[in-house]
Design a protein around this motif. Structure first.
Motif, short mmCIF file in Angstrom:
data_model
loop_
_atom_site.label_atom_id
_atom_site.label_comp_id
_atom_site.label_asym_id
_atom_site.label_seq_id
_atom_site.Cartn_x
_atom_site.Cartn_y
_atom_site.Cartn_z
N HIS A 72 0.83 -1.21 0.00
CA HIS A 72 0.00 0.00 0.00
C HIS A 72 0.87 1.26 0.00
O HIS A 72 0.97 1.99 0.98
CB HIS A 72 -0.95 -0.03 1.19
CG HIS A 72 -1.82 -1.25 1.19
ND1 HIS A 72 -2.82 -1.44 0.26
CD2 HIS A 72 -1.82 -2.36 1.98
CE1 HIS A 72 -3.41 -2.61 0.48
NE2 HIS A 72 -2.81 -3.18 1.52
N THR A 73 1.51 1.48 -1.14
CA THR A 73 2.36 2.65 -1.34
C THR A 73 1.93 3.38 -2.59
O THR A 73 1.21 2.82 -3.44
CB THR A 73 3.83 2.24 -1.48
OG1 THR A 73 3.99 1.52 -2.71
CG2 THR A 73 4.28 1.35 -0.33
N GLU A 74 2.39 4.60 -2.75
CA GLU A 74 1.99 5.38 -3.92
C GLU A 74 2.60 4.84 -5.20
O GLU A 74 2.09 5.09 -6.29
CB GLU A 74 2.40 6.85 -3.74
CG GLU A 74 3.88 7.08 -3.58
CD GLU A 74 4.22 8.54 -3.34
OE1 GLU A 74 5.37 8.92 -3.59
OE2 GLU A 74 3.32 9.29 -2.91
N TRP A 75 3.69 4.07 -5.09
CA TRP A 75 4.32 3.52 -6.30
C TRP A 75 3.90 2.08 -6.59
O TRP A 75 4.31 1.51 -7.58
CB TRP A 75 5.84 3.63 -6.20
CG TRP A 75 6.48 2.83 -5.12
CD1 TRP A 75 6.95 1.54 -5.21
CD2 TRP A 75 6.73 3.23 -3.77
NE1 TRP A 75 7.46 1.12 -4.01
CE2 TRP A 75 7.36 2.15 -3.10
CE3 TRP A 75 6.50 4.40 -3.06
CZ2 TRP A 75 7.73 2.21 -1.77
CZ3 TRP A 75 6.88 4.45 -1.73
CH2 TRP A 75 7.49 3.38 -1.09
N ARG A 76 3.07 1.51 -5.73
CA ARG A 76 2.54 0.17 -5.99
C ARG A 76 1.02 0.22 -5.87
O ARG A 76 0.35 0.63 -6.79
CB ARG A 76 3.17 -0.84 -5.03
CG ARG A 76 4.65 -1.11 -5.33
CD ARG A 76 5.29 -2.05 -4.34
NE ARG A 76 6.73 -2.16 -4.59
CZ ARG A 76 7.61 -2.58 -3.70
NH1 ARG A 76 7.21 -2.94 -2.48
NH2 ARG A 76 8.90 -2.65 -3.99
N GLY A 77 0.47 -0.25 -4.76
CA GLY A 77 -0.96 -0.11 -4.53
C GLY A 77 -1.81 -1.24 -5.06
O GLY A 77 -2.97 -1.36 -4.68
N ALA A 78 -1.26 -2.08 -5.94
CA ALA A 78 -2.02 -3.21 -6.49
C ALA A 78 -1.07 -4.39 -6.60
O ALA A 78 0.15 -4.23 -6.75
CB ALA A 78 -2.60 -2.86 -7.85
N LEU A 79 -1.63 -5.59 -6.52
CA LEU A 79 -0.81 -6.78 -6.65
C LEU A 79 -0.22 -6.85 -8.06
O LEU A 79 -0.87 -6.47 -9.04
CB LEU A 79 -1.64 -8.02 -6.35
CG LEU A 79 -2.12 -8.13 -4.91
CD1 LEU A 79 -3.06 -9.31 -4.74
CD2 LEU A 79 -0.94 -8.25 -3.95
N PRO A 80 1.00 -7.34 -8.20
CA PRO A 80 1.71 -7.26 -9.49
C PRO A 80 1.22 -8.27 -10.52
O PRO A 80 0.89 -9.42 -10.19
CB PRO A 80 3.16 -7.53 -9.11
CG PRO A 80 3.06 -8.41 -7.90
CD PRO A 80 1.86 -7.91 -7.14
N ALA A 81 1.22 -7.84 -11.77
CA ALA A 81 0.84 -8.73 -12.87
C ALA A 81 1.84 -9.86 -13.04
O ALA A 81 1.50 -10.93 -13.56
CB ALA A 81 0.73 -7.94 -14.18
N ARG A 82 3.05 -9.65 -12.57
CA ARG A 82 4.07 -10.70 -12.64
C ARG A 82 4.14 -11.50 -11.35
O ARG A 82 5.15 -12.13 -11.05
CB ARG A 82 5.43 -10.10 -13.01
CG ARG A 82 5.47 -9.64 -14.46
CD ARG A 82 6.85 -9.12 -14.85
NE ARG A 82 7.15 -7.86 -14.15
CZ ARG A 82 8.32 -7.23 -14.25
NH1 ARG A 82 9.29 -7.74 -15.00
NH2 ARG A 82 8.51 -6.09 -13.61
N GLY A 83 3.06 -11.44 -10.59
CA GLY A 83 2.79 -12.33 -9.47
C GLY A 83 3.94 -12.76 -8.60
O GLY A 83 4.63 -11.96 -7.96
N TRP A 84 4.16 -14.06 -8.55
CA TRP A 84 5.12 -14.71 -7.66
C TRP A 84 6.51 -14.12 -7.80
O TRP A 84 7.17 -13.77 -6.81
CB TRP A 84 5.12 -16.20 -7.98
CG TRP A 84 5.99 -17.07 -7.15
CD1 TRP A 84 5.68 -17.61 -5.95
CD2 TRP A 84 7.30 -17.54 -7.48
NE1 TRP A 84 6.74 -18.39 -5.50
CE2 TRP A 84 7.73 -18.37 -6.42
CE3 TRP A 84 8.15 -17.35 -8.58
CZ2 TRP A 84 8.98 -19.00 -6.42
CZ3 TRP A 84 9.39 -17.96 -8.58
CH2 TRP A 84 9.80 -18.78 -7.51
N ALA A 85 6.97 -14.01 -9.04
CA ALA A 85 8.34 -13.53 -9.27
C ALA A 85 8.51 -12.09 -8.81
O ALA A 85 9.51 -11.74 -8.18
CB ALA A 85 8.69 -13.67 -10.75
N GLU A 86 7.52 -11.24 -9.12
CA GLU A 86 7.67 -9.83 -8.77
C GLU A 86 7.52 -9.58 -7.28
O GLU A 86 8.16 -8.69 -6.71
CB GLU A 86 6.68 -8.97 -9.56
CG GLU A 86 7.03 -7.50 -9.52
CD GLU A 86 6.39 -6.70 -10.64
OE1 GLU A 86 6.75 -5.52 -10.77
OE2 GLU A 86 5.54 -7.25 -11.37
#
Length: 238
Positions: A72-86
């Motif tokens: 929950h940061t301004e540069w993220r905020g959502a789970l990554p499309a590259r899932g496990w690796a990211e």
């Protein structure tokens, strides 16, 4: 089966026994470069996020790895499309930079082959969730690798992940374990794990010829592997 569940932070002397526990992962599934670079670091740098189970004879029969990261940061905020690796990349980037984590992500639950089918995966998932709560976290996420998807490698993952049984629980057994623990599906990660290698490597990993261009069905793979003989390599994107 009577289990004793501990963390590596509590019992660091068990590190080698946890690492040496037999597993049933397909050979290619442990060749993701992000995983190779970061997964072994969890037990050493984040031992409080590694739980393991011993049976009544003291044998390690299961382990679960997780990592903390800032979601929950301004540069993220959502789970990554590259899932496990990211998630792995985020977690160790945050650790290096001293960023305070707010979320724990499951990374793996592994059960020894002879102990599978006894409900240990669900117990390790619960231990992982309880451990996150004890460490002060309120949110746990999991890049889930559906355990029966390999039986339908051509089924679209969007459809498969949301397929339900008549009782309303997910069709996939591992997704059912998560659903019973209270989880909901947030999104599908279209490139959660990527394994690329030469044709010689893929032949060694799978025992298949890898001499025909196009999609190759590989035992244990959730989707076909793309083979490019004229270029000398094949790529798997899970």
């Amino acid at each position: 089966m009577e289990l004793k569940i501990s963390s590596l932070a509590e019992r660091p002397e068990m590190l080698d026994r946890v690492r040496e526990m037999a597993d049933s992962w397909p050979a290619f599934a442990v060749e993701d470069l992000s995983g190779n670079a970061h997964y072994p670091r969890i037990a050493v740098e984040l031992p409080q996020y590694v739980q393991f189970a011993e049976d009544e004879h003291g044998e390690v029969v299961a382990h679960g790895h997780s990592v903390p990261f800032a979601l929950h940061t301004e540069w993220r905020g959502a789970l990554p499309a590259r899932g496990w690796a990211e998630v792995l990349v985020w977690a160790f980037s945050d650790l290096r930079r001293g960023v305070r984590p707010d979320t724990v992500s499951a990374i793996s639950v592994t059960v020894a082959p002879h102990a599978q089918g006894l409900g240990l995966s669900g117990r390790m998932l619960a231990a992982m969730r309880d451990n996150a709560r004890a460490l002060g976290f309120r949110e746990v996420v999991a890049p889930v690798r559906p355990s029966a998807k390999h039986l339908e490698p051509h089924a679209p993952i969007e459809e498969y992940a949301r397929r339900l049984r008549p009782d309303g629980l997910p069709h996939d057994p591992w997704l059912r374990v998560h659903a019973r623990a209270g989880a909901t599906v947030d999104s599908v990660a279209p490139a959660s794990m990527t394994v690329s290698g030469s044709l010689e490597q893929w032949r060694a990993w799978t025992g298949l010829p890898f001499d025909t261009p196009g999609d190759v069905e590989v035992p244990g793979a959730l989707v076909p592997v793309r083979c490019e003989p004229e270029r000398g390599y094949a790529v798997y994107v899970e």
